[in-house]
Scaffold this active site. Structure first.
Site, short mmCIF file in Angstrom:
data_model
loop_
_atom_site.label_atom_id
_atom_site.label_comp_id
_atom_site.label_asym_id
_atom_site.label_seq_id
_atom_site.Cartn_x
_atom_site.Cartn_y
_atom_site.Cartn_z
N PRO A 86 0.81 -1.14 0.32
CA PRO A 86 -0.25 0.15 0.06
C PRO A 86 0.95 0.99 0.17
O PRO A 86 1.58 2.15 1.11
CB PRO A 86 -0.89 0.00 1.19
CG PRO A 86 -0.06 -0.57 2.17
CD PRO A 86 0.53 -1.90 1.24
N MET A 87 0.74 2.19 -0.63
CA MET A 87 1.79 2.96 -1.21
C MET A 87 1.13 4.72 -1.28
O MET A 87 0.72 4.98 -2.82
CB MET A 87 2.76 3.14 -2.54
CG MET A 87 3.69 1.38 -1.66
SD MET A 87 4.82 1.92 -3.89
CE MET A 87 3.66 0.15 -4.51
N CYS B 84 4.36 3.48 7.64
CA CYS B 84 4.57 4.62 7.13
C CYS B 84 5.55 6.00 7.72
O CYS B 84 5.46 6.52 9.37
CB CYS B 84 3.13 6.03 7.06
SG CYS B 84 3.38 7.49 6.08
N HIS C 202 8.90 -4.05 7.02
CA HIS C 202 9.87 -3.23 5.88
C HIS C 202 11.35 -3.11 6.83
O HIS C 202 11.06 -2.46 7.79
CB HIS C 202 8.96 -1.55 5.67
CG HIS C 202 10.05 -1.15 4.56
ND1 HIS C 202 9.17 -0.22 3.22
CD2 HIS C 202 10.84 -0.46 4.48
CE1 HIS C 202 9.79 0.14 2.92
NE2 HIS C 202 11.26 -0.09 3.92
N ASN D 58 9.48 -6.98 2.83
CA ASN D 58 9.69 -6.23 2.24
C ASN D 58 10.75 -4.76 1.87
O ASN D 58 11.47 -5.32 3.56
CB ASN D 58 8.18 -5.41 2.66
CG ASN D 58 7.66 -4.38 2.17
OD1 ASN D 58 7.44 -2.93 2.73
ND2 ASN D 58 7.66 -4.12 0.63
N GLY D 59 10.95 -4.17 0.88
CA GLY D 59 11.71 -3.61 0.90
C GLY D 59 13.29 -3.86 0.21
O GLY D 59 13.57 -4.57 0.05
N GLU D 60 13.07 -2.94 -0.95
CA GLU D 60 14.33 -2.66 -2.18
C GLU D 60 14.85 -4.12 -2.90
O GLU D 60 15.47 -4.79 -3.09
CB GLU D 60 16.04 -2.64 -0.93
CG GLU D 60 16.33 -1.64 -0.90
CD GLU D 60 16.62 -0.44 -1.65
OE1 GLU D 60 16.55 -1.23 -2.55
OE2 GLU D 60 15.44 0.71 -1.37
N ARG E 58 7.19 -0.55 -5.07
CA ARG E 58 7.99 0.14 -5.76
C ARG E 58 8.61 -0.46 -6.84
O ARG E 58 8.53 -0.04 -8.18
CB ARG E 58 9.40 1.59 -4.84
CG ARG E 58 8.70 2.33 -3.95
CD ARG E 58 9.71 3.56 -3.63
NE ARG E 58 10.54 2.41 -3.07
CZ ARG E 58 12.31 2.65 -2.90
NH1 ARG E 58 12.81 4.04 -2.80
NH2 ARG E 58 12.84 1.81 -2.19
#
Length: 324
Positions: free
Chosen positions: A7-8, A98, A168, A199-201, A224
């Site tokens: 969710p971004m 967030c 994250h 999650n992340g990268e 992303r």
């Protein structure tokens, strides 16, 4: 293995959720956060940020959608979670990750990682408020400034009633700067009995391989990286299943870019729609040179009809309203 679309806020709206899940490989997705302060939100607010609620809480591709809430008042969050369930939310997700300053200043998101007891209270109250068959899940970072309390936070979420935790693998202060500290994922998994998502990268298939090796995770959330490479989940799922990985070409992706623009043109006023197109083209340019060329051509353009032509579409000008 489950692969989730992150969710971004301000990026992955219902239109991009629709487009990305139609590419395939995504098991579930999450709404942009719904901010809860001190009142019960009206139903139309949920439907505006989660229009999939009117379609079985799933995207056009049939991908399940979870409703994410953000706030710090346990009782108010619980009341709004209960309402979301009556509207059709199949899962309630809670945002403790967030990093936005404005969000953190109003006691939302990653700033709550300073207070593990409050995390526990929030999840506990939400778990009590929603029907037993509806899962409550949570997303966290490793901490606010340091990961010193990461394990305490994870325990607080799990004992409060979270059935899954997405981690994250950075702190709030880290923001989105590489690297992601995937080595913390197994440490979190050791102290909780619920599944932990890494999650992340994760931008490429090779990133996923390294993340899986370092984290030992079986489940992953893509953010992303999936926006920049829409077939990333499909590539990961194919490799996991021992199938041939064939990257998506620009020619295959371009019809979805056109459809994204069509939908945003309908949803947004002419002054805002061009920005959404340019935003996604910037991300896509990381994976597709053609997207970079298109962004350069669109960079200073604000006329929607000229952007229609750039995307090789007939004019999509809205029909005028009929007089009352």
């Amino acid at each position: 293995m489950q692969l989730a679309l992150a969710p971004m806020e301000g990026l992955v709206d219902e239109i991009l959720r629709d487009v990305l899940t139609r590419v395939g490989g995504i098991d579930w997705c999450v709404t942009e956060f719904i901010r809860v302060n001190d009142r019960l939100l009206p139903e139309h607010y949920f439907r505006r940020l989660a229009p999939e609620l009117d379609h079985g809480a799933q995207t056009r591709a049939g991908t399940p959608m979870r409703v994410q809430l953000l706030g710090s008042d346990p009782v108010c969050l619980a009341d709004n979670a209960a309402l979301a369930c009556t509207l059709g939310a199949p899962v309630i997700d809670l945002n403790f990750g967030c990093p936005a300053k404005t969000v953190n200043k109003s006691r939302g998101g990653a700033v709550l990682l300073k207070e593990p007891e409050l995390l526990h209270a929030i999840v506990r109250e939400v778990r009590r408020a929603v029907p037993t068959h509806i899962p409550v899940t949570a997303k966290m970072r490793l901490g606010f400034e340091t990961p010193d309390v990461a394990l305490d936070c994870a325990r607080a979420l799990a004992t409060g009633g979270a059935s899954q935790i997405v981690v994250h693998a950075r702190t709030k202060v880290d923001g989105y700067r590489p690297p992601a500290h995937w080595d913390w994922i197994p440490r979190v998994q050791e102290v909780v009995s619920v599944p932990v998502f890494a999650n992340g990268e994760i931008w490429t298939l090779e990133d996923w391989r390294r993340c899986r090796e370092i984290s030992g995770a079986e489940n992953f959330m893509l953010g992303r990286g999936l926006v920049a490479k829409p077939d990333l989940a499909l590539q990961i799922a194919a490799e996991k299943n021992g199938e041939e990985v064939v990257p998506m070409t620009w020619a295959e992706l371009f019809p979805l870019v056109q459809d994204f623009w069509r939908q945003e043109r309908i949803k947004l006023a002419p002054g805002y729609a061009p920005g959404r197109l340019k935003q996604w083209l910037v991300w896509l340019s990381r994976s597709y040179a053609e997207a970079g060329v298109m962004f350069d051509a669109a960079r200073r353009e604000t006329d929607c009809e000229k952007l229609d032509a750039l995307l090789q579409l007939p004019s999509l000008t809205r029909a005028p309203r009929l007089a009352a």
